[in-house]
Design a protein around this motif. Structure first.
Motif, PDB file in Angstrom:
ATOM      1  N   VAL A   6       0.890  -1.218   0.003  1.00 60.38           N
ATOM      2  CA  VAL A   6      -0.029   0.284   0.087  1.00 60.38           C
ATOM      3  C   VAL A   6       0.907   1.169  -0.030  1.00 60.38           C
ATOM      4  O   VAL A   6       0.630   2.291  -0.484  1.00 60.38           O
ATOM      5  N   MET A   7       2.185   1.378   0.899  1.00 59.22           N
ATOM      6  CA  MET A   7       2.888   2.197   0.788  1.00 59.22           C
ATOM      7  C   MET A   7       4.373   1.678   0.931  1.00 59.22           C
ATOM      8  O   MET A   7       4.826   0.941   1.591  1.00 59.22           O
ATOM      9  N   ASN A   8       5.273   2.352  -0.130  1.00 52.32           N
ATOM     10  CA  ASN A   8       6.682   1.975   0.118  1.00 52.32           C
ATOM     11  C   ASN A   8       7.340   3.021   0.905  1.00 52.32           C
ATOM     12  O   ASN A   8       7.763   4.152   0.557  1.00 52.32           O
ATOM     13  N   LEU A   9       7.703   2.642   2.235  1.00 51.62           N
ATOM     14  CA  LEU A   9       8.108   3.683   3.161  1.00 51.62           C
ATOM     15  C   LEU A   9       9.750   3.259   3.414  1.00 51.62           C
ATOM     16  O   LEU A   9       9.892   3.004   4.779  1.00 51.62           O
ATOM     17  N   SER A  10      10.361   2.576   2.566  1.00 47.82           N
ATOM     18  CA  SER A  10      11.644   2.025   2.997  1.00 47.82           C
ATOM     19  C   SER A  10      12.706   2.923   2.829  1.00 47.82           C
ATOM     20  O   SER A  10      12.829   4.224   2.730  1.00 47.82           O
ATOM     21  N   GLY A  11      14.080   2.277   2.850  1.00 50.87           N
ATOM     22  CA  GLY A  11      15.101   3.182   2.637  1.00 50.87           C
ATOM     23  C   GLY A  11      15.483   3.420   1.250  1.00 50.87           C
ATOM     24  O   GLY A  11      16.830   3.911   0.895  1.00 50.87           O
ATOM     25  N   GLY A  12      14.636   2.992   0.382  1.00 51.35           N
ATOM     26  CA  GLY A  12      14.935   3.311  -1.143  1.00 51.35           C
ATOM     27  C   GLY A  12      15.109   2.202  -1.902  1.00 51.35           C
ATOM     28  O   GLY A  12      15.873   1.234  -1.338  1.00 51.35           O
ATOM     29  N   PRO A  13      14.828   2.016  -3.176  1.00 53.82           N
ATOM     30  CA  PRO A  13      14.105   3.172  -3.769  1.00 53.82           C
ATOM     31  C   PRO A  13      12.614   3.147  -3.238  1.00 53.82           C
ATOM     32  O   PRO A  13      12.126   2.439  -2.642  1.00 53.82           O
ATOM     33  N   VAL A  14      12.140   4.527  -3.367  1.00 54.47           N
ATOM     34  CA  VAL A  14      11.022   4.955  -2.927  1.00 54.47           C
ATOM     35  C   VAL A  14       9.820   5.437  -3.588  1.00 54.47           C
ATOM     36  O   VAL A  14      10.285   5.224  -4.963  1.00 54.47           O
ATOM     37  N   GLU A  15       8.919   5.514  -3.433  1.00 53.67           N
ATOM     38  CA  GLU A  15       7.747   5.963  -4.275  1.00 53.67           C
ATOM     39  C   GLU A  15       8.010   7.033  -5.076  1.00 53.67           C
ATOM     40  O   GLU A  15       8.647   8.091  -4.839  1.00 53.67           O
ATOM     41  N   ALA A 314      12.844  -9.269  11.566  1.00 53.90           N
ATOM     42  CA  ALA A 314      11.947  -9.711  10.630  1.00 53.90           C
ATOM     43  C   ALA A 314      10.718 -10.059  10.826  1.00 53.90           C
ATOM     44  O   ALA A 314       9.855  -9.750   9.949  1.00 53.90           O
ATOM     45  N   GLN A 315      10.362 -10.364  12.159  1.00 49.97           N
ATOM     46  CA  GLN A 315       8.981 -10.523  12.544  1.00 49.97           C
ATOM     47  C   GLN A 315       8.216  -9.293  12.532  1.00 49.97           C
ATOM     48  O   GLN A 315       7.120  -9.028  11.855  1.00 49.97           O
ATOM     49  N   LEU A 316       8.733  -8.246  12.817  1.00 50.02           N
ATOM     50  CA  LEU A 316       8.159  -7.022  13.225  1.00 50.02           C
ATOM     51  C   LEU A 316       7.865  -6.244  11.701  1.00 50.02           C
ATOM     52  O   LEU A 316       6.806  -5.934  11.139  1.00 50.02           O
ATOM     53  N   ARG A 317       9.047  -6.586  10.750  1.00 46.78           N
ATOM     54  CA  ARG A 317       8.761  -6.132   9.254  1.00 46.78           C
ATOM     55  C   ARG A 317       8.095  -6.834   8.360  1.00 46.78           C
ATOM     56  O   ARG A 317       7.173  -6.039   7.829  1.00 46.78           O
ATOM     57  N   GLN A 318       7.733  -8.129   8.538  1.00 45.88           N
ATOM     58  CA  GLN A 318       6.856  -8.927   7.888  1.00 45.88           C
ATOM     59  C   GLN A 318       5.557  -8.647   8.266  1.00 45.88           C
ATOM     60  O   GLN A 318       4.630  -8.615   7.773  1.00 45.88           O
ATOM     61  N   HIS A 319       5.305  -8.299   9.748  1.00 43.39           N
ATOM     62  CA  HIS A 319       3.794  -8.079  10.313  1.00 43.39           C
ATOM     63  C   HIS A 319       3.483  -6.909   9.704  1.00 43.39           C
ATOM     64  O   HIS A 319       2.257  -6.774   9.158  1.00 43.39           O
ATOM     65  N   TYR A 324      -0.607  -4.936   6.852  1.00 44.89           N
ATOM     66  CA  TYR A 324      -0.925  -3.568   6.887  1.00 44.89           C
ATOM     67  C   TYR A 324      -0.549  -2.980   5.530  1.00 44.89           C
ATOM     68  O   TYR A 324      -0.893  -1.933   5.024  1.00 44.89           O
ATOM     69  N   GLY A 325       0.559  -3.915   4.903  1.00 43.86           N
ATOM     70  CA  GLY A 325       0.728  -3.285   3.447  1.00 43.86           C
ATOM     71  C   GLY A 325       1.718  -2.294   3.359  1.00 43.86           C
ATOM     72  O   GLY A 325       2.026  -1.707   2.296  1.00 43.86           O
ATOM     73  N   ILE A 326       2.428  -2.035   4.524  1.00 44.50           N
ATOM     74  CA  ILE A 326       3.620  -0.910   4.249  1.00 44.50           C
ATOM     75  C   ILE A 326       4.811  -1.788   4.549  1.00 44.50           C
ATOM     76  O   ILE A 326       5.315  -2.415   5.297  1.00 44.50           O
ATOM     77  N   MET A 327       5.956  -1.422   3.555  1.00 43.96           N
ATOM     78  CA  MET A 327       7.250  -1.913   3.427  1.00 43.96           C
ATOM     79  C   MET A 327       8.230  -0.799   4.140  1.00 43.96           C
ATOM     80  O   MET A 327       8.375   0.405   3.651  1.00 43.96           O
ATOM     81  N   ILE A 360       0.666   2.672  11.953  1.00 40.15           N
ATOM     82  CA  ILE A 360       0.822   1.152  11.888  1.00 40.15           C
ATOM     83  C   ILE A 360       1.964   0.692  12.548  1.00 40.15           C
ATOM     84  O   ILE A 360       1.827  -0.486  13.060  1.00 40.15           O
ATOM     85  N   LEU A 361       2.985   1.553  12.620  1.00 40.50           N
ATOM     86  CA  LEU A 361       4.020   1.154  13.464  1.00 40.50           C
ATOM     87  C   LEU A 361       3.393   0.753  15.186  1.00 40.50           C
ATOM     88  O   LEU A 361       3.593  -0.213  15.776  1.00 40.50           O
ATOM     89  N   GLU A 362       2.733   1.756  15.462  1.00 41.49           N
ATOM     90  CA  GLU A 362       2.027   1.539  16.691  1.00 41.49           C
ATOM     91  C   GLU A 362       1.398   0.322  16.934  1.00 41.49           C
ATOM     92  O   GLU A 362       1.251  -0.486  17.765  1.00 41.49           O
ATOM     93  N   ARG A 363       0.284   0.070  15.916  1.00 37.46           N
ATOM     94  CA  ARG A 363      -0.608  -0.971  15.772  1.00 37.46           C
ATOM     95  C   ARG A 363       0.326  -2.291  15.889  1.00 37.46           C
ATOM     96  O   ARG A 363      -0.306  -3.245  16.512  1.00 37.46           O
ATOM     97  N   SER A 364       1.212  -2.187  14.994  1.00 34.75           N
ATOM     98  CA  SER A 364       2.037  -3.733  14.974  1.00 34.75           C
ATOM     99  C   SER A 364       2.688  -3.888  16.023  1.00 34.75           C
ATOM    100  O   SER A 364       2.882  -4.975  16.608  1.00 34.75           O
TER     101      SER A 364
END
Length: 390
Positions: A6-15, A314-319, A324-327, A360-364
């Motif tokens: 749903v959102m790419n909020l990674s360290g890049g490449p970015v949206e 890995a568990q946190l990021r995968q969750h 929630y569809g956020i990377m 989403i971080l808070e929810r996760s």
């Protein structure tokens, strides 16, 4: 197949913005069509403006690692002493290129949550006569830290040392200028704070660096994908290409540069700094600890966060991704499993993206059993943004 994020909020490449995506769909041109020659020249002029430089710029046709290796290949002769400044994974990584091309590494290293002290650079140059080059990472994306490149560059100039600066995630995240910052070879990537497509190396080259390339022993680097000099003698001098450029990537780069200049580079950098500061406030309000040792060295590109006790990276990021569809990104290299990173580059350097990411971080975290106070992270972040857009 896995659903797209749903959102790419990674360290890049970015949206990329919808405008950039549309512009990349422009008709494919032959690279020697006069319209494309004009377009490529225009893109180089835009890049000079974003770099705030009168130096020559070169757009090498592959991801920024090509530019980083090309700088070492084209500058370093066997036996040359190179001062390599290490404050993270990418800084240490550059030693491989130095030694691959016969250089002798002199290292100044700090812990990977710290920044290099300019006084240590001066000391190293004074204590090791004959150093010819200095390599440094401006923005260590895996650590979420920045180095004081302007101060380091000034010291290098005092000693007549040529600098190689990895500013892959630094360009547009801070207002910089190769002339003002003492950067002889600067290498950036369009896929970070500029929000462009990956696949290009954005380089600014000083006259001193060109001269050093011509004087490389036993001979200058020519006739190879790594040759920066080939770009000088073909594109800069004849408006021809050493090989076929990535036409669609150039479309995307031109679009991203144009949008950055329309907004204003100072405003782009300020937007990244403001959102990064708000993100750090939100993270701390959630009871999490920042990875950088001090906030003044925290990067505007990403916020790096120590992994809380009891949670697995890995568990946190995968969750976060699967539910929630956020990377987001984890640690890299030696830092894998020690931290995770929230990206806020390009169009994601905006309150809407930040609010969604922190929520989403808070929810996760709560999903995984980590205690949270509902709304604390988003609330603290938003409290710092009074006056946004005024």
């Amino acid at each position: 197949m896995m659903n797209w994020p749903v959102m790419n909020l990674s360290g890049g490449p970015v949206e990329m913005t919808s405008r950039t995506l549309r512009d990349m769909a422009r008709p494919m041109m032959y690279h020697y069509d006069p319209a494309f020659i004009e377009f490529f020249d225009h893109t180089c002029q835009l890049l000079q403006q974003v770099y705030r430089t009168q130096y020559d710029v070169v757009i090498m046709q592959s991801e920024a690692v090509l530019g980083l290796e090309a700088a070492a290949a084209c500058l370093i002769s066997p036996g040359d002493k190179v001062l390599n400044l290490v404050s993270g994974v990418y800084g240490k990584f550059y030693q491989d290129f130095i030694e691959k091309y016969g250089g002798v590494t002199v290292e100044v290293a700090v812990p990977y949550n710290e920044a290099v002290d300019p006084d240590d650079v001066r000391r190293a140059l004074r204590d090791n006569p004959g150093i010819k080059f200095l390599s440094v990472v401006h923005s260590e994306t895996p650590s979420g830290t920045v180095n004081p490149v302007k101060e380091i560059g000034a010291i290098a100039k005092e000693f007549g040392v040529i600098t190689i600066v990895d500013t892959v995630s630094g360009l547009a995240g801070e207002v910089l200028s190769p002339e003002e910052w003492g950067m002889d070879v600067a290498i950036a990537g369009p896929q970070k704070c500029l929000g462009g497509p990956p696949g290009l190396s954005l380089m600014a080259i000083s006259p001193a660096a060109w001269q050093a390339m011509e004087e490389k022993r036993p001979a200058p680097v020519r006739g190879t994908f790594l040759s920066i000099l080939d770009w000088k003698t073909t594109w800069l001098e004849q408006r021809r290409f050493p090989y076929t450029p990535s036409v669609s990537d150039i479309y995307g780069l031109e679009s991203a540069l144009t949008q950055a200049l329309e907004e204003g580079i100072e405003q782009v950098a300020a937007r990244h700094a403001t959102i990064a500061r708000a993100c750090r406030a939100g993270v701390k309000a959630l009871g999490l600890e920042l990875w950088p040792a001090r906030e003044e060295i925290a990067a505007p590109a990403v916020t790096a966060i120590k992994l809380p006790v009891g949670l697995v990276d890995a568990q946190l990021r995968q969750h976060i991704r699967r539910r929630y569809g956020i990377m987001i990104s984890g640690g890299y290299g030696e830092l894998l499993g020690q931290l995770f990173r929230l990206g806020h580059m390009g169009q994601a350097a905006h309150p809407t993206y930040l609010a969604a990411q922190l929520a989403i971080l808070e929810r996760s975290l709560a999903d995984l059993g980590y205690p949270v106070q509902w709304g604390a992270g988003v609330g603290a972040a938003m409290a710092t943004l009074e006056g946004w857009g005024d």
